[in-house]
Design a protein around this motif. Sequence first.
Motif, PDB file in Angstrom:
ATOM      1  N   GLU A   1      67.884  94.841  49.024  1.00 12.30           N
ATOM      2  CA  GLU A   1      68.729  93.942  48.230  1.00 12.30           C
ATOM      3  C   GLU A   1      69.965  94.672  47.712  1.00 12.30           C
ATOM      4  OE1 GLU A   1      66.475  92.022  45.201  1.00 12.30           O
ATOM      5  OE2 GLU A   1      65.009  91.240  46.612  1.00 12.30           O
ATOM      6  N   ASP A   2      69.864  95.983  47.545  1.00  9.97           N
ATOM      7  CA  ASP A   2      70.995  96.760  47.022  1.00  9.97           C
ATOM      8  C   ASP A   2      72.081  96.967  48.059  1.00  9.97           C
ATOM      9  OD1 ASP A   2      69.465  96.948  44.762  1.00  9.97           O
ATOM     10  OD2 ASP A   2      68.783  98.995  45.156  1.00  9.97           O
ATOM     11  N   SER A   3      71.780  96.792  49.335  1.00 10.96           N
ATOM     12  CA  SER A   3      72.748  97.084  50.405  1.00 10.96           C
ATOM     13  C   SER A   3      73.783  96.016  50.543  1.00 10.96           C
ATOM     14  CB  SER A   3      72.027  97.255  51.738  1.00 10.96           C
ATOM     15  OG  SER A   3      71.149  98.343  51.645  1.00 10.96           O
TER      16      SER A   3
ATOM     17  N   TYR B   1      63.637  94.042  60.770  1.00 11.28           N
ATOM     18  CA  TYR B   1      64.526  94.729  59.837  1.00 11.28           C
ATOM     19  C   TYR B   1      64.900  93.774  58.717  1.00 11.28           C
ATOM     20  CZ  TYR B   1      68.602  96.839  57.764  1.00 11.28           C
ATOM     21  OH  TYR B   1      69.501  97.344  56.858  1.00 11.28           O
ATOM     22  N   ILE B   2      64.624  94.187  57.489  1.00  9.02           N
ATOM     23  CA  ILE B   2      65.001  93.416  56.301  1.00  9.02           C
ATOM     24  C   ILE B   2      65.797  94.362  55.407  1.00  9.02           C
ATOM     25  CG2 ILE B   2      64.199  92.130  54.294  1.00  9.02           C
ATOM     26  CD1 ILE B   2      61.629  91.538  55.931  1.00  9.02           C
TER      27      ILE B   2
END
Length: 54
Positions: free
Chosen positions: A52-54, A48-49
């Motif tokens: 970037e917006d989260s 799980y990666i």
Amino acid sequence: MAELARMAGVSRQTIFELYHDNAKVLKFETLNKICWALECRIEDIFEYIPDEDS
């Protein structure tokens, strides 16, 4: 990819799309078949990666 598709009983297109990160849908049944063929757990092939917006 062709060998994994054969071993797992899924299409080569499915394996190709997963390998190239182009799969729009991944069924649990397909994931189960891949893990069975590779004798591994889900955690062994997926990470799980967060976006970037989260």
